[in-house]
Design a protein around this motif. Structure first.
Motif, PDB file in Angstrom:
ATOM      1  N   VAL A   1      35.080  39.044  35.965  1.00  0.00           N
ATOM      2  CA  VAL A   1      33.822  39.575  36.504  1.00  0.00           C
ATOM      3  C   VAL A   1      33.901  39.433  38.021  1.00  0.00           C
ATOM      4  O   VAL A   1      33.922  38.315  38.549  1.00  0.00           O
ATOM      5  N   VAL A   2      33.971  40.562  38.716  1.00  0.00           N
ATOM      6  CA  VAL A   2      34.247  40.504  40.161  1.00  0.00           C
ATOM      7  C   VAL A   2      33.071  40.914  41.033  1.00  0.00           C
ATOM      8  O   VAL A   2      33.050  40.600  42.227  1.00  0.00           O
TER       9      VAL A   2
ATOM     10  N   GLY B   1      19.732  39.295  33.343  1.00  0.00           N
ATOM     11  CA  GLY B   1      19.655  38.223  32.353  1.00  0.00           C
ATOM     12  C   GLY B   1      20.716  37.158  32.517  1.00  0.00           C
ATOM     13  O   GLY B   1      20.785  36.204  31.733  1.00  0.00           O
ATOM     14  N   SER B   2      21.571  37.313  33.543  1.00  0.00           N
ATOM     15  CA  SER B   2      22.643  36.351  33.836  1.00  0.00           C
ATOM     16  C   SER B   2      23.536  36.101  32.604  1.00  0.00           C
ATOM     17  O   SER B   2      23.950  34.964  32.354  1.00  0.00           O
ATOM     18  N   PHE B   3      23.837  37.174  31.886  1.00  0.00           N
ATOM     19  CA  PHE B   3      24.703  37.027  30.711  1.00  0.00           C
ATOM     20  C   PHE B   3      26.174  36.882  31.111  1.00  0.00           C
ATOM     21  O   PHE B   3      26.976  36.352  30.344  1.00  0.00           O
ATOM     22  N   LEU B   4      26.516  37.385  32.289  1.00  0.00           N
ATOM     23  CA  LEU B   4      27.866  37.248  32.826  1.00  0.00           C
ATOM     24  C   LEU B   4      27.782  36.702  34.242  1.00  0.00           C
ATOM     25  O   LEU B   4      26.834  37.012  34.977  1.00  0.00           O
ATOM     26  N   LYS B   5      28.772  35.932  34.639  1.00  0.00           N
ATOM     27  CA  LYS B   5      28.758  35.314  35.972  1.00  0.00           C
ATOM     28  C   LYS B   5      30.030  35.697  36.711  1.00  0.00           C
ATOM     29  O   LYS B   5      31.098  35.855  36.110  1.00  0.00           O
ATOM     30  N   ILE B   6      29.913  35.836  38.022  1.00  0.00           N
ATOM     31  CA  ILE B   6      31.053  36.136  38.855  1.00  0.00           C
ATOM     32  C   ILE B   6      32.128  35.057  38.651  1.00  0.00           C
ATOM     33  O   ILE B   6      31.839  33.863  38.689  1.00  0.00           O
TER      34      ILE B   6
END
Length: 310
Positions: free
Chosen positions: A261-262, A300-305
């Motif tokens: 995740v970029v 929803g912050s389901f994925l983070k950098i």
């Protein structure tokens, strides 16, 4: 002309509907009923739903190994059997019964993509066109002579669902044309070129996993070719993320890992690095959650950098 119709899913319904208007459909064969995911309700196939609504006689044999079901078909004395996505192999004893044989509606331009998932395969492989073939049924899978074919362009916007729905309607109209040719003894069927044959096997779960070491275009085609079923997915921290839509993104992230995740693109979605450039996830479903837009995935912050999908 007395016709037996054999089919199961939604793809088969337009074909049944169109021939039921012009011909005598004496019976409908469809796969046995299945309970839903929770097991507390029986689901009828779309073909069975249509047959019930239109008062058509229904058969749901487990298979065609028993003498009773073959004798029943002989007793009906059909002039023609039409098969559309039935999902069962017919033995020679059945193939030999109808006066005009058995014809099948197949959702590819045969001899390309014989087998179980030709619509998905056309999209996943990045084909520029697909189509429908009406062919005679033989003992060998999808190997019969082709009566008619019709092509359709595959657009950048197509998914499995849109192409499926277009082909099911093309197939129904083409089927009616084929039956009229048979009825008027005007069929000029062409044998398939065995040198051009390719097969598609049913998908296993791991076939649906996104390989982030592939190019953005390859990933785009995989995702749309499995949208909405069987659905592409990836995993993060032991949980699956079903991915319904991605957009190729012409931006490189040289110092990141494939699948990482970029970036978050405001108003669009989550950017993931691929082998060549990157893709934007614009629709996905986290495990035990509803399907979300790319924007909602961010909010929803389901994925983070920095996290890596695998």
């Amino acid at each position: 002309m007395k016709i037996i119709f054999m089919g199961t899913p939604e793809f088969a319904v337009p074909s049944l509907e169109i021939i039921n208007k012009d011909y005598e459909v004496v019976s409908v064969f469809t796969k046995i009923d299945k309970p839903n995911a929770r097991g507390n309700k029986i689901n009828y196939s779309p073909v069975k739903e249509y047959a019930l609504a239109n008062g058509l006689k229904i058969y749901q044999p487990q298979n065609f190994k028993g003498k009773e079901i073959i004798d029943e078909i002989r007793k009906i004395q059909p002039d023609l059997i039409v098969v559309v996505a039935y999902g069962k192999i017919l033995p020679k004893e059945v193939i030999d019964i109808p006066k005009y044989g058995i014809i099948n509606v197949h959702s590819s331009l045969l001899p390309k993509y014989r087998g179980a998932a030709p619509i998905n395969a056309a999209l996943i492989n990045g084909d520029k066109k697909s189509g429908v073939s009406i062919m005679y049924v033989e003992e060998e899978l999808d190997a019969g002579a082709v009566i008619l074919q019709e092509e359709t362009e595959i657009t950048e916007e197509d998914t499995f669902l849109t192409l499926h729905d277009r082909l099911k309607n093309i197939g129904a109209v083409l089927l009616l044309k084929a039956i009229k040719l048979i009825e008027n003894n005007k069929v000029e069927a062409k044998k398939q070129d065995e040198k051009l044959v390719s097969f598609v096997k049913p998908f296993k779960k791991e076939d649906c996993r996104v390989n982030w070491n592939k190019t953005s275009r390859e990933i785009f085609n995989l995702v749309r070719g499995m949208n909405p079923v069987p659905t592409a997915f990836s995993s993060i921290e032991g949980k699956n993320l079903k991915i319904y839509s991605v957009i190729p993104y012409e931006k490189k992230y040289e110092n990141s890992r494939n699948g990482e995740v970029v970036e978050f693109l405001k108003g669009k979605g989550v950017v993931i690095k691929t082998a060549d450039n990157s893709v934007i996830i614009t629709s996905a479903k986290p495990e035990n959650k509803k399907q979300l837009s790319g924007v909602d995935l961010i909010n929803g912050s389901f994925l983070k950098i920095g996290e890596v999908l695998c």
